[in-house]
Scaffold this motif. Structure first.
Motif, PDB file in Angstrom:
ATOM      1  N   THR A 265      -4.941   1.300   9.467  1.00 20.29           N
ATOM      2  CA  THR A 265      -6.148   2.007   8.996  1.00 20.29           C
ATOM      3  C   THR A 265      -5.898   3.500   8.836  1.00 20.29           C
ATOM      4  OG1 THR A 265      -6.981   2.410  11.261  1.00 20.29           O
ATOM      5  CG2 THR A 265      -7.609   0.334  10.191  1.00 20.29           C
ATOM      6  N   LEU A 266      -4.790   3.989   9.414  1.00 20.87           N
ATOM      7  CA  LEU A 266      -4.454   5.417   9.275  1.00 20.87           C
ATOM      8  C   LEU A 266      -3.807   5.722   7.935  1.00 20.87           C
ATOM      9  CD1 LEU A 266      -2.930   6.027  12.847  1.00 20.87           C
ATOM     10  CD2 LEU A 266      -5.246   6.577  12.053  1.00 20.87           C
ATOM     11  N   GLN A 267      -3.429   4.693   7.185  1.00 18.39           N
ATOM     12  CA  GLN A 267      -2.804   4.901   5.885  1.00 18.39           C
ATOM     13  C   GLN A 267      -3.756   5.647   4.938  1.00 18.39           C
ATOM     14  OE1 GLN A 267       0.564   3.236   4.384  1.00 18.39           O
ATOM     15  NE2 GLN A 267       0.648   4.336   6.331  1.00 18.39           N
ATOM     16  N   GLY A 268      -3.234   6.725   4.348  1.00 18.35           N
ATOM     17  CA  GLY A 268      -4.033   7.486   3.376  1.00 18.35           C
ATOM     18  C   GLY A 268      -4.932   8.530   3.984  1.00 18.35           C
ATOM     19  N   THR A 269      -4.986   8.610   5.303  1.00 16.02           N
ATOM     20  CA  THR A 269      -5.812   9.647   5.935  1.00 16.02           C
ATOM     21  C   THR A 269      -5.057  10.975   5.921  1.00 16.02           C
ATOM     22  OG1 THR A 269      -4.953   9.092   8.135  1.00 16.02           O
ATOM     23  CG2 THR A 269      -6.945   7.950   7.409  1.00 16.02           C
ATOM     24  N   THR A 270      -5.753  12.035   6.253  1.00 18.73           N
ATOM     25  CA  THR A 270      -5.158  13.377   6.221  1.00 18.73           C
ATOM     26  C   THR A 270      -5.089  13.929   7.638  1.00 18.73           C
ATOM     27  OG1 THR A 270      -6.127  13.743   4.033  1.00 18.73           O
ATOM     28  CG2 THR A 270      -5.314  15.685   5.224  1.00 18.73           C
ATOM     29  N   PRO A 271      -3.908  13.897   8.259  1.00 16.12           N
ATOM     30  CA  PRO A 271      -3.781  14.426   9.618  1.00 16.12           C
ATOM     31  C   PRO A 271      -3.795  15.957   9.611  1.00 16.12           C
ATOM     32  CG  PRO A 271      -1.650  13.711   8.805  1.00 16.12           C
ATOM     33  CD  PRO A 271      -2.636  13.327   7.754  1.00 16.12           C
ATOM     34  N   THR A 272      -4.020  16.521  10.779  1.00 14.83           N
ATOM     35  CA  THR A 272      -4.035  17.987  10.907  1.00 14.83           C
ATOM     36  C   THR A 272      -2.676  18.565  10.554  1.00 14.83           C
ATOM     37  OG1 THR A 272      -5.668  17.784  12.674  1.00 14.83           O
ATOM     38  CG2 THR A 272      -4.502  19.890  12.500  1.00 14.83           C
ATOM     39  N   VAL A 273      -1.619  18.000  11.135  1.00  8.73           N
ATOM     40  CA  VAL A 273      -0.256  18.410  10.818  1.00  8.73           C
ATOM     41  C   VAL A 273       0.525  17.146  10.469  1.00  8.73           C
ATOM     42  CG1 VAL A 273       1.851  19.510  11.647  1.00  8.73           C
ATOM     43  CG2 VAL A 273      -0.368  20.367  12.405  1.00  8.73           C
ATOM     44  N   ALA A 274       0.981  17.058   9.236  1.00 12.60           N
ATOM     45  CA  ALA A 274       1.673  15.862   8.777  1.00 12.60           C
ATOM     46  C   ALA A 274       3.174  16.071   8.832  1.00 12.60           C
ATOM     47  CB  ALA A 274       1.233  15.504   7.365  1.00 12.60           C
ATOM     48  N   LYS A 275       3.859  15.201   9.509  1.00  6.19           N
ATOM     49  CA  LYS A 275       5.310  15.249   9.581  1.00  6.19           C
ATOM     50  C   LYS A 275       5.902  14.787   8.252  1.00  6.19           C
ATOM     51  CE  LYS A 275       9.174  13.796  12.545  1.00  6.19           C
ATOM     52  NZ  LYS A 275       9.551  12.973  13.720  1.00  6.19           N
ATOM     53  N   ALA A 276       7.071  15.299   7.917  1.00  6.91           N
ATOM     54  CA  ALA A 276       7.715  14.936   6.655  1.00  6.91           C
ATOM     55  C   ALA A 276       7.972  13.439   6.595  1.00  6.91           C
ATOM     56  CB  ALA A 276       9.028  15.699   6.511  1.00  6.91           C
ATOM     57  N   PRO A 277       7.902  12.846   5.435  1.00  2.00           N
ATOM     58  CA  PRO A 277       8.107  11.404   5.297  1.00  2.00           C
ATOM     59  C   PRO A 277       9.477  10.964   5.797  1.00  2.00           C
ATOM     60  CG  PRO A 277       7.162  12.300   3.295  1.00  2.00           C
ATOM     61  CD  PRO A 277       7.547  13.474   4.142  1.00  2.00           C
ATOM     62  N   GLN A 278       9.528   9.784   6.380  1.00  2.00           N
ATOM     63  CA  GLN A 278      10.764   9.168   6.846  1.00  2.00           C
ATOM     64  C   GLN A 278      10.805   7.731   6.365  1.00  2.00           C
ATOM     65  OE1 GLN A 278       9.891  10.603  11.090  1.00  2.00           O
ATOM     66  NE2 GLN A 278      12.136  10.557  11.104  1.00  2.00           N
ATOM     67  N   GLY A 279      11.986   7.270   6.025  1.00  2.00           N
ATOM     68  CA  GLY A 279      12.119   5.902   5.575  1.00  2.00           C
ATOM     69  C   GLY A 279      11.959   5.776   4.069  1.00  2.00           C
ATOM     70  N   GLU A 280      11.461   4.641   3.654  1.00  2.00           N
ATOM     71  CA  GLU A 280      11.299   4.359   2.238  1.00  2.00           C
ATOM     72  C   GLU A 280       9.884   3.907   1.938  1.00  2.00           C
ATOM     73  OE1 GLU A 280      14.141   1.380   1.329  1.00  2.00           O
ATOM     74  OE2 GLU A 280      15.895   2.679   1.648  1.00  2.00           O
ATOM     75  N   ILE A 281       9.488   4.078   0.711  1.00  2.00           N
ATOM     76  CA  ILE A 281       8.149   3.610   0.297  1.00  2.00           C
ATOM     77  C   ILE A 281       8.125   2.089   0.396  1.00  2.00           C
ATOM     78  CG2 ILE A 281       6.527   3.443  -1.619  1.00  2.00           C
ATOM     79  CD1 ILE A 281       7.438   6.155  -2.547  1.00  2.00           C
ATOM     80  N   TRP A 282       7.070   1.582   1.014  1.00  2.00           N
ATOM     81  CA  TRP A 282       6.952   0.130   1.186  1.00  2.00           C
ATOM     82  C   TRP A 282       5.719  -0.340   0.446  1.00  2.00           C
ATOM     83  CZ3 TRP A 282       3.518  -3.459   3.028  1.00  2.00           C
ATOM     84  CH2 TRP A 282       4.031  -4.761   3.281  1.00  2.00           C
ATOM     85  N   THR A 283       5.888  -1.404  -0.333  1.00  2.00           N
ATOM     86  CA  THR A 283       4.737  -1.967  -1.035  1.00  2.00           C
ATOM     87  C   THR A 283       4.582  -3.418  -0.625  1.00  2.00           C
ATOM     88  OG1 THR A 283       6.202  -2.534  -2.884  1.00  2.00           O
ATOM     89  CG2 THR A 283       4.980  -0.447  -3.015  1.00  2.00           C
ATOM     90  N   GLU A 284       3.340  -3.862  -0.566  1.00  2.00           N
ATOM     91  CA  GLU A 284       3.040  -5.245  -0.176  1.00  2.00           C
ATOM     92  C   GLU A 284       3.531  -6.183  -1.245  1.00  2.00           C
ATOM     93  OE1 GLU A 284       1.713  -7.883   2.587  1.00  2.00           O
ATOM     94  OE2 GLU A 284       1.069  -5.809   2.774  1.00  2.00           O
ATOM     95  N   GLU A 285       4.234  -7.249  -0.803  1.00  2.00           N
ATOM     96  CA  GLU A 285       4.733  -8.227  -1.777  1.00  2.00           C
ATOM     97  C   GLU A 285       3.597  -9.112  -2.259  1.00  2.00           C
ATOM     98  OE1 GLU A 285       7.845 -10.386   0.029  1.00  2.00           O
ATOM     99  OE2 GLU A 285       9.235  -8.686   0.184  1.00  2.00           O
TER     100      GLU A 285
END
Length: 285
Positions: A265-285
């Motif tokens: 449920t946290l997906q797409g929310t805007t945190p106060t301080v966002a850490k740089a992305p890690q890993g790879e973009i994942w899409t639902e099959e």
């Protein structure tokens, strides 16, 4: 005359005590409750002890009288452990010291002489048993090509895995990475948020922005997104040596499912301080 009086008193004592105890037990609502009727139970135990001790005294007295009579008649009874001595002798073929002269060998080494003892039967029978075992083992594993320990182990592991898979397929309320589903009920998500704040926020921040752990609000995932991957990551831990610990020994599977659902449920929310992305973009099959 004295013994008859003692016996009469003893019989009267037993009868009167037994009747008294029986009536005492009949008076109480719960006669067999020790906590409600401790005195009655103590009296019963004392009564049993008196009877047992009386019988022990009788047995000892009869035994002593028999011994005195045997001494008077010149009878030497066989010791009570004679059967043990006979058994040991039959299983060792040991000669008594008085009989060792019969098996002394002729040769003499500086005054040291040797006894010609035969092997004890227990040793011989064990030797024969090892020969029989060796023959059976040879035929079983070399001639008939029986399963060795490695094959038996692999079979046992395969059977255990099959039994485990069968249990997982039929067990109710068993949550695994294969059958977990995304929870959307407000009560489940509230529980997931509480568990997250208690155990996960220290590394991911309460808003999921990431700190030691990665950002949970973007679309990048190190070990894959989606409820199944997130559940598996929480259960089994992150990358070896530098990732999150496995929580399956700390949290219940139901709580892990709720935490995993809350994380999504946290997906797409805007945190106060966002850490740089890690890993790879994942899409639902």
């Amino acid at each position: 005359m004295k013994k008859s009086i003692q016996s009469t008193v003893y019989v009267i004592f037993v009868i009167v005590t037994f009747i008294t105890l029986a009536k005492s037990f009949m008076v109480y609502e719960n006669p067999f409750s020790f906590y409600e009727n401790p005195l009655v139970w103590l009296a019963l135990i004392g009564f049993v002890l008196v009877v047992v001790l009386k019988e022990v005294v009788n047995v000892l007295a009869i035994k002593r009288a028999t011994e005195l009579q045997n001494e008077k008649d010149g009878i030497v009874p066989e010791p009570s452990n004679a059967w043990i001595q006979k058994l040991l002798k039959s299983w060792t073929k040991a000669k008594a010291i008085e009989e060792e002269q019969e098996i002394v060998l002729d040769h003499d080494y500086d005054g040291i002489r040797e006894l010609d003892n035969s092997l004890p039967p227990w040793w011989i029978y064990m030797f024969y048993a090892t020969i029989i075992f060796a023959v059976v083992y040879l035929v079983r594993f070399e001639v008939l090509d029986g399963d060795n320990q490695v094959v038996e182990y692999n079979k046992a592991v395969a059977e255990a895995k099959a039994a485990l898979n069968k249990y997982k397929a039929t067990a109710k309320d068993l949550i695994t990475a294969e059958n977990v589903t995304l929870l959307t009920d407000a009560k489940d998500l509230s529980r997931g948020r509480a568990v997250f704040n208690l155990n996960c926020a220290s590394c991911h921040q309460k808003d999921g922005g990431g700190s030691i752990g990665p950002n949970l609000t973007d679309e990048y995932w190190i070990l894959g997104g989606g409820i199944k991957n997130v559940f598996a990551t929480i259960s089994n831990g992150g990358r070896d040596g530098k990732g999150m610990i496995a929580w399956d020994k700390t949290l219940k599977t139901a709580d892990i499912a709720k935490v995993a659902s809350y994380v999504l449920t946290l997906q797409g929310t805007t945190p106060t301080v966002a850490k740089a992305p890690q890993g790879e973009i994942w899409t639902e099959e």
